[in-house]
Design an enzyme around this catalytic site. Structure first.
Site, mmCIF file in Angstrom:
data_model
loop_
_atom_site.group_PDB
_atom_site.id
_atom_site.type_symbol
_atom_site.label_atom_id
_atom_site.label_comp_id
_atom_site.label_asym_id
_atom_site.label_seq_id
_atom_site.Cartn_x
_atom_site.Cartn_y
_atom_site.Cartn_z
ATOM 1 N N VAL A 1 0.837 -1.207 0.000
ATOM 2 C CA VAL A 1 0.000 0.000 0.000
ATOM 3 C C VAL A 1 0.869 1.253 0.000
ATOM 4 C CG1 VAL A 1 -1.786 1.271 1.238
ATOM 5 C CG2 VAL A 1 -1.899 -1.225 1.131
ATOM 6 N N VAL B 1 -11.646 0.177 6.067
ATOM 7 C CA VAL B 1 -12.760 -0.724 5.753
ATOM 8 C C VAL B 1 -13.025 -0.695 4.254
ATOM 9 C CG1 VAL B 1 -15.188 -1.269 6.197
ATOM 10 C CG2 VAL B 1 -13.826 -0.180 7.981
ATOM 11 N N GLY C 1 -11.344 -1.077 1.548
ATOM 12 C CA GLY C 1 -10.377 -0.548 0.573
ATOM 13 C C GLY C 1 -10.896 0.648 -0.200
ATOM 14 N N GLU D 1 -2.363 -14.386 3.710
ATOM 15 C CA GLU D 1 -1.033 -14.352 4.303
ATOM 16 C C GLU D 1 -0.593 -15.762 4.699
ATOM 17 O OE1 GLU D 1 -0.628 -11.140 7.192
ATOM 18 O OE2 GLU D 1 -2.484 -10.345 6.364
ATOM 19 N N ASP E 1 -10.285 -10.145 11.373
ATOM 20 C CA ASP E 1 -10.120 -9.028 10.443
ATOM 21 C C ASP E 1 -11.467 -8.369 10.144
ATOM 22 O OD1 ASP E 1 -8.418 -7.705 8.087
ATOM 23 O OD2 ASP E 1 -10.313 -8.414 7.235
ATOM 24 N N LYS F 1 -13.384 -4.524 11.083
ATOM 25 C CA LYS F 1 -14.078 -3.662 10.120
ATOM 26 C C LYS F 1 -15.528 -3.443 10.542
ATOM 27 C CE LYS F 1 -11.107 -5.285 6.373
ATOM 28 N NZ LYS F 1 -10.947 -6.376 5.377
#
Lengths: 443, 443
Positions: free
Chosen positions: A40, A151, A153, A209, A220, A224
């Protein structure tokens, strides 16, 4: 730069908001430092270096062992450093935090705000767990803390909840918020592969990952969902209080059975106000094929908001990856760089501490696992009915899965607490040798 | 209230945006007047009167012949009037313009801004035709002019384009922006009814007006597309310059043929930057059944944005009606009432005068109409090939429609200019007695 709170209070005369007068905006460049030069960070750097029309200038890049990170296409004026204090002492206006995790990221965000710098972050874990405190600190320091990239992207859901739907009384948020799980479940649905194969493919594609437990187990998405519930519902759950179930128990046979019901399986995140209580869960669930939840492809994200006045609104798009996430980060930077930008938290909703209630009633899908030749149907019926759980229909009696027979049924709407008692007892049945899989069925 | 520009320039010291200091927000109530007590006006009034937590107080309602509009549930403190000057002279902070049309609405918005009042409007026609000038006037008067309700009702698309996607380089906006047309075409698709029946149903349901020409012909959607193109692409088309075609020529047989191609038919609004040129069109088109354009139901709206960095993002929901539109209006009011609200146009994109180019190349669907016993296939082939247009496949030779035989084919990608020459010639063929219908096929 960086005015103290004291300066602030002395500087500006009190004015009524609606009569506020303002000067013509001054032309001004906003200086930006990036912490973390991963996927990113690189994408944000590219956007900042290739869009000269933006009022943003990248001046610093921080990374540990920075020398192995340097790339030749970054303009030579940009300073590379592995010393955070150097950035703190510099004249940058905004720090973009992309290192992830709660420590040291949270401390750095605090130090930046106190040093009179605004902060943009993509760190869902940090905002979900310490967002309240950090936003309050930002307000006191007259700085902005924006987290649009935390949240979904590139899908502008937070801006929609905070502003476009500010006048709506929202009562439910439903979404597919984790791209890794959605890629795995989409693969299992479309390519008819096992969970293990789908996970391996996700890892090959860079969507999962090496340790995917935070994605698969729902942590995850819980982070969010926590952020969305705060902004959209005015609720304040903690991510660890969100009811979470892993997608790891889902098998190919479950997709077959779901299809018979006109459904597929997704990791669904749901936060819903019911009277004075909040329901918040992240779990695999059956969703109708016609629902936007089912139609979200590969590693994309979707959020469906439900409001009293305007009904349902859907936002969907690319929820992860360098490109979409960098768009969200730069959009926040643009917002800060605008001369007319405003300070403080723009949340239109009053925050309340709703008690959590996970004991939701819903129809359910139930798959058991028994040796090929064992007939457990009578015992299962007895346990379910004694627990106050009724079978709606039997989808298959004993078609074999990979490990034996797999009786599959749907259940009438029942409370989770009743079902859990039943599942506990079912697991102890003589021939039921694996943990039963139960999934809620969304309507 | 209402500060003059002069006061403004004297009042406030110049400050650099990023170091701007601000006082704690003062508690303050924002006084609101509504112009026009129709469906949306009523819904906004309900929202304002039933949400005591909002920092908004309705003080005036204007309507012509106001006495026949009075309803008992509006609090007695609210003043009803049919005199706009009374509202202008009052101490209201914001005027909500819901009378529609360009005159007198535009004059009233001007007068309100000059009198130091901010304006919220749902008037797409006004914003599409005079928005530039009105926004500039608002900026000079240090007031806000917000128009979130003018496009897609309760779906927060403008906020998404202005803020959430501010960092994105958008190059295409595709949408279903007119609920009336979408209801009619959805009815034709799902209920297999004629255009006339579907239109009558839309009128019964209150989805179509007595004179539906602005909806069917594309002018309504052109206004919305104009506003979106400005905010999302930085382009400045005028609604009358958008290439528009009515949905009135579409018949049941076209849905049958579309289905053979895995498509349905929608009124599609499309604005796209191609190099230095802008393509902007509103017309019926074939869209794949799997596209979000096909999946938008009944009178709902959808917008798909395409950006260089984040790919496609989809917004969908209820685009019309009192409830959703009032949510958009009140969201704008909330934005103005926030003590931290900012002034001026938040458009992050530099506006450019892109030349328009409608001569787009696309694959096409073509239906002709001939007497039952006439064979026009040879003549048609000749005309098409002489115009540089190639047939891709013949869907049906002569299956009968309501008025005779209807040869249907798909065409290889061809320029609109070439096709128009061919259509002109086809219409003059001896046995071709109705205007051919051609629709672009979206991918």
């Amino acid at each position: 730069m960086g005015l103290s709170l004291r300066d602030t209070l002395i500087d500006e005369p009190a004015k009524r908001p609606h009569s506020r007068a303002r000067l013509e905006p001054l032309p001004s460049i906003c200086k930006v430092a990036i912490l973390g030069f991963g996927t990113v960070g690189k994408a944000v750097t590219e956007l900042l270096c290739c869009s000269p029309s933006l009022q943003l200038r990248l001046t610093h890049i921080y990374n540990r062992n920075v020398d192995r990170k340097r790339v030749p296409w970054v303009p030579s004026q940009v300073r590379w450093t592995d010393n955070f204090d150097e950035i703190l002492a510099s004249d940058v206006d905004v720090i973009v935090e992309l290192v992830g995790g709660v420590r040291p990221a949270g401390d750095w965000v605090r130090q930046a705000l106190c040093a009179g710098k605004s902060v943009v972050t993509a760190n869902k874990h940090l905002i979900a767990t310490e967002g309240d405190e950090l936003l309050e600190l930002a307000r006191k320091a007259n700085q902005r803390l924006l987290y649009g990239a935390s949240v979904a992207g590139g899908v502008p859901v937070l801006c929609g909840l905070e502003q476009g739907l500010a006048g709506e009384k929202l009562f439910r948020l439903t979404g597919v918020l984790n791209g890794t799980c959605n890629y795995i479940l989409s693969q299992m649905q479309n390519e008819v592969v096992s969970f293990t194969t789908a996970l391996a493919r996700a890892q090959e594609m860079g969507y999962a990952e090496a340790d995917p437990s935070h994605d698969l187990g729902g942590f995850d998405a819980s982070c969010k969902l926590t952020i969305l519930a705060r902004v959209g519902l005015g609720a304040q759950p903690r991510p660890q209080d969100v009811y979470s179930r892993s997608i790891e128990g889902v098998e190919a046979v479950d997709f077959e059975c779901a299809r018979k019901l006109g459904c597929t399986i997704r990791q669904v995140s749901l936060a819903e106000l019911r009277g004075t209580q909040l329901y918040a869960a992240v779990q695999p669930a059956l969703v109708p094929l016609a629902s936007p939840l089912a139609q979200v492809k590969d590693n994309q994200n979707v959020l469906i908001t439900a409001g009293v006045h305007g009904g349902e609104t859907v936002f969907s798009g690319r929820g992860a990856g360098g490109g979409p996430t960098s768009v969200a980060v730069v959009s926040d930077l643009v917002s800060i760089s605008r001369p007319e930008s405003f300070l403080g938290s723009p949340n239109p909703r009053e925050l309340k501490a709703y008690p959590l209630n996970h004991d939701l009633e819903s129809p359910r899908y139930l798959r058991l696992r028994a040796p090929k030749d064992a007939d457990i149907s009578y015992a299962v019926s007895r346990v379910l009915s004694e627990s106050g759980v009724s079978v709606h229909s039997v989808l298959q009696q004993s078609a074999s899965g990979s490990m034996g027979s797999a009786p599959v049924m749907t259940l009438e709407p029942c409370r989770l607490s009743n079902l859990e008692v039943a599942l506990e007892r079912l697991q102890k049945l003589e021939h039921c040798f694996a943990k039963p899989l139960s999934l809620p069925i969304m309507n």
